[in-house]
Design a protein around this motif. Structure first.
Motif, PDB file in Angstrom:
ATOM      1  N   GLY A  93      13.080  -4.364  -7.583  1.00  0.00           N
ATOM      2  CA  GLY A  93      12.743  -3.160  -8.324  1.00  0.00           C
ATOM      3  C   GLY A  93      11.448  -3.272  -9.097  1.00  0.00           C
ATOM      4  N   VAL A  94      11.469  -4.026 -10.192  1.00  0.00           N
ATOM      5  CA  VAL A  94      10.279  -4.205 -11.019  1.00  0.00           C
ATOM      6  C   VAL A  94       9.132  -4.782 -10.200  1.00  0.00           C
ATOM      7  N   GLY A  95       9.468  -5.612  -9.217  1.00  0.00           N
ATOM      8  CA  GLY A  95       8.457  -6.237  -8.369  1.00  0.00           C
ATOM      9  C   GLY A  95       7.741  -5.288  -7.431  1.00  0.00           C
ATOM     10  N   GLY A  96       8.155  -4.008  -7.400  1.00  0.00           N
ATOM     11  CA  GLY A  96       7.417  -3.029  -6.595  1.00  0.00           C
ATOM     12  C   GLY A  96       8.129  -2.552  -5.352  1.00  0.00           C
ATOM     13  N   ALA A  97       9.467  -2.378  -5.435  1.00  0.00           N
ATOM     14  CA  ALA A  97      10.249  -1.848  -4.310  1.00  0.00           C
ATOM     15  C   ALA A  97      10.039  -2.659  -3.029  1.00  0.00           C
ATOM     16  N   VAL A  98      10.108  -3.976  -3.169  1.00  0.00           N
ATOM     17  CA  VAL A  98       9.907  -4.869  -2.028  1.00  0.00           C
ATOM     18  C   VAL A  98      11.257  -5.152  -1.372  1.00  0.00           C
ATOM     19  N   GLU A  99      11.411  -4.727  -0.120  1.00  0.00           N
ATOM     20  CA  GLU A  99      12.641  -4.994   0.625  1.00  0.00           C
ATOM     21  C   GLU A  99      12.529  -6.353   1.310  1.00  0.00           C
TER      22      GLU A  99
ATOM     23  N   GLY B 242      16.427   5.141   1.391  1.00  0.00           N
ATOM     24  CA  GLY B 242      17.056   6.178   0.588  1.00  0.00           C
ATOM     25  C   GLY B 242      16.115   6.660  -0.499  1.00  0.00           C
ATOM     26  N   LEU B 243      16.635   6.694  -1.749  1.00  0.00           N
ATOM     27  CA  LEU B 243      15.810   7.103  -2.881  1.00  0.00           C
ATOM     28  C   LEU B 243      15.423   5.898  -3.728  1.00  0.00           C
ATOM     29  N   MET B 244      15.045   4.830  -3.045  1.00  0.00           N
ATOM     30  CA  MET B 244      14.441   3.656  -3.685  1.00  0.00           C
ATOM     31  C   MET B 244      13.211   3.304  -2.874  1.00  0.00           C
ATOM     32  N   VAL B 245      12.088   3.931  -3.237  1.00  0.00           N
ATOM     33  CA  VAL B 245      10.894   3.919  -2.394  1.00  0.00           C
ATOM     34  C   VAL B 245       9.700   3.381  -3.173  1.00  0.00           C
ATOM     35  N   GLY B 246       8.856   2.629  -2.483  1.00  0.00           N
ATOM     36  CA  GLY B 246       7.623   2.138  -3.076  1.00  0.00           C
ATOM     37  C   GLY B 246       6.416   2.555  -2.260  1.00  0.00           C
ATOM     38  N   VAL B 247       5.327   2.876  -2.948  1.00  0.00           N
ATOM     39  CA  VAL B 247       4.047   3.198  -2.311  1.00  0.00           C
ATOM     40  C   VAL B 247       3.005   2.274  -2.914  1.00  0.00           C
ATOM     41  N   GLU B 248       2.527   1.304  -2.140  1.00  0.00           N
ATOM     42  CA  GLU B 248       1.569   0.330  -2.659  1.00  0.00           C
ATOM     43  C   GLU B 248       0.149   0.785  -2.376  1.00  0.00           C
ATOM     44  N   LEU B 249      -0.679   0.761  -3.409  1.00  0.00           N
ATOM     45  CA  LEU B 249      -2.051   1.249  -3.317  1.00  0.00           C
ATOM     46  C   LEU B 249      -3.030   0.074  -3.304  1.00  0.00           C
TER      47      LEU B 249
ATOM     48  N   LEU C 277       3.368  -6.962  -9.619  1.00  0.00           N
ATOM     49  CA  LEU C 277       2.667  -7.839 -10.550  1.00  0.00           C
ATOM     50  C   LEU C 277       1.372  -7.216 -11.043  1.00  0.00           C
ATOM     51  N   HIS C 278       0.684  -6.459 -10.175  1.00  0.00           N
ATOM     52  CA  HIS C 278      -0.602  -5.868 -10.527  1.00  0.00           C
ATOM     53  C   HIS C 278      -0.486  -4.394 -10.929  1.00  0.00           C
ATOM     54  N   GLY C 279       0.726  -3.875 -10.991  1.00  0.00           N
ATOM     55  CA  GLY C 279       0.913  -2.485 -11.397  1.00  0.00           C
ATOM     56  C   GLY C 279       0.347  -1.479 -10.422  1.00  0.00           C
ATOM     57  N   ASN C 280       0.265  -1.834  -9.147  1.00  0.00           N
ATOM     58  CA  ASN C 280      -0.376  -0.955  -8.161  1.00  0.00           C
ATOM     59  C   ASN C 280       0.622  -0.350  -7.174  1.00  0.00           C
TER      60      ASN C 280
END
Length: 472
Positions: free
Chosen positions: A257-263, A400-407, A440-443
């Motif tokens: 979670g906090v780590g950026g929605a990494v599966e 589902g509704l646990m999604v991450g978008v890395e920029l 970690l980088h807030g991105n």
């Protein structure tokens, strides 16, 4: 560093000024208006309380300086209804972060409120030294949701408490001390769980005890891509060369979670659970964010990896905002705590138990797990289409509704787009979206809304991202 902050602030102000325009010219004069929030038939109550500036000053004066807030000008949230929040001026926002993945059924859901109110009128608190049906009813309902022999429930007040108790159980049951967690993990901020957490932004320089962090099986940034076997071999090597050969346990989120929605890489947990159990340890699934159907296809995140843990921890969505957490384990492991007196003053109190039971019933009644599958699939499909349009989107991931978008600023190098993420973060707020941020980088944008979030809401978020990214 000061120059970089000044540059970011300049970019933010310029971008926010642009967003105040009602339309813009794109490619040869075509006009695109900013997207508008979906209609919602609800009128917030007039607010007459303290305004944002006063609240912020009180926070600074009376609350700990470690507390942080989102946005250059923090939002004063005064009311919530289902998937929406309202500020002091009555402005409506789409809550795409659910109080950090905590509001599962929706803000102020009437059935949950009613359960809390009715129990509060009868008995607020008694502790487990007396009998009360609410905690037993809730435990029975929760145990019915668990696979295998996971049938004994301990109630606590938060995810950190749940993980502390799980770690204690693992050490007592195994007779070993060493715990293993993944790099990039977050398992809490208490003095014990801070050791399990593996992100430097959340850690203080204190003794962490016998805790080992192994390579994170991250398909996007990981050293071995999606090769679960290679990551599992790293864990085995760590046990062989970094421990006595025996460990107390292994803990992981299924989607960090906090780590950026990494599966985690597919198949990883099945391989690792065998290795850990052969080393005398127990396997703990941290379901604080992934539990209760949020991932869509399964009620629990660990089920996506085809495993059954020895201990499961949960919090956040279990209470829809109530301070509630739980640890579920097998009778054999639970028995180790009977060596001494194990007690939690507020764990499973009547009000939280009544509210938690109502949460389980609402999730079933409203078919929220299937809803997460349907809406989440639509959201991810649209985000991946947006990825084809905007190079800044390096990865779209989740379930589902646990999604991450890395920029990123460079797809090949995967350079974190830190400044651009901050600009978009502020722009989305102006458009009426409160979104999460992680990694970690807030991105990484974390899209983890209340589970009543609709396809129209999903479309609005994607359209707002498209609109804002087109202005970078």
């Amino acid at each position: 560093m000061a120059f970089r902050r000044a540059l970011i602030n300049t970019v933010l102000k310029r971008s926010q000024s642009d967003l105040r325009l009602h339309c813009r010219s794109i490619g040869g004069g075509s006009v695109a208006a900013p997207p508008v929030l979906p209609a919602f038939d609800y009128q917030p109550k007039p607010y007459t309380g303290p305004l944002a500036d006063e609240v912020l000053q009180k926070r600074k004066k009376f609350l700990g300086p470690s507390l942080f807030y989102f946005y250059q000008k923090p939002v004063n949230i005064v009311e919530g209804k289902m998937q929406y929040l309202f500020d002091e001026n009555g402005k409506r926002y789409l809550d795409a972060f659910a109080g950090i993945v905590t509001v599962s059924c929706g803000h102020c859901h009437p059935e949950i409120l009613n359960a809390i109110f009715e129990q509060s009128k009868l008995l607020q608190h008694a502790t487990t030294i007396y009998l009360h049906h609410a905690i037993a009813d809730f435990a029975e309902a929760l145990a019915s949701k668990m696979p295998g022999n996971l049938k004994v429930v301990y109630f606590v007040n938060s995810g950190s408490e749940a993980n502390e108790l799980a770690m204690l159980m693992a050490r007592l049951y195994s007779g070993n001390l060493g715990m293993i967690s993944l790099r990039n993990a977050y398992h809490g901020g208490s003095s014990g769980t801070i050791g399990l957490t593996a992100l430097n932004t959340w850690k203080y320089s204190i003794p962490e005890g016998e805790i080992h962090h192994v390579i994170n099986p991250d398909p996007y940034r990981g050293a071995f891509g999606s090769d679960a076997s290679a990551y599992a071999r790293d864990l085995k090597d760590h046990i062989d060369y970094g421990t006595s050969g025996k460990v107390a346990g292994f803990i992981s989120e299924t989607i960090q979670g906090v780590g950026g929605a990494v599966e985690l890489a597919p198949g990883y947990l099945k391989l690792v659970y065998d290795i850990v159990r052969n080393a005398g340890g127990v396997c703990i699934a941290d379901e604080v964010q992934t539990g209760f159907g949020r991932t869509g296809g399964h009620y629990w995140g660990f089920e996506t990896q085809g495993v059954i843990p020895d201990i499961v921890t949960m919090a956040k969505g279990i209470g829809n905002g109530l301070p509630l957490g739980a640890v579920v384990t097998t009778p054999e492991i639970a028995n180790v705590l009977a060596q001494k007196t194990q007690f939690n003053t507020f764990g499973g109190n009547p009000v939280c138990s009544a509210g938690g039971l109502a949460v389980l019933r609402v999730l079933d009644k409203e078919k929220r797990q299937q809803h997460c599958t349907d809406v989440g699939s639509h959201l991810i499909e649209r985000l991946r289409a947006l990825q084809q349009k905007h190079d800044i989107i390096g990865d779209v991931r989740g379930r589902g509704l646990m999604v991450g978008v890395e920029l990123v600023t460079d797809r090949k190098e995967k350079t974190p787009a830190k400044a651009e993420t901050l600009v978009l973060f502020e722009n989305l707020r102006e458009l009426g979206i409160l979104i999460g941020k992680g990694g970690l980088h807030g991105n990484v944008f974390r899209i983890k809304p209340p589970m009543c979030f609709t396809k129209d809401d999903a479309d609005f978020i994607v359209d707002a991202l498209d609109y804002s990214m087109s202005k970078l």
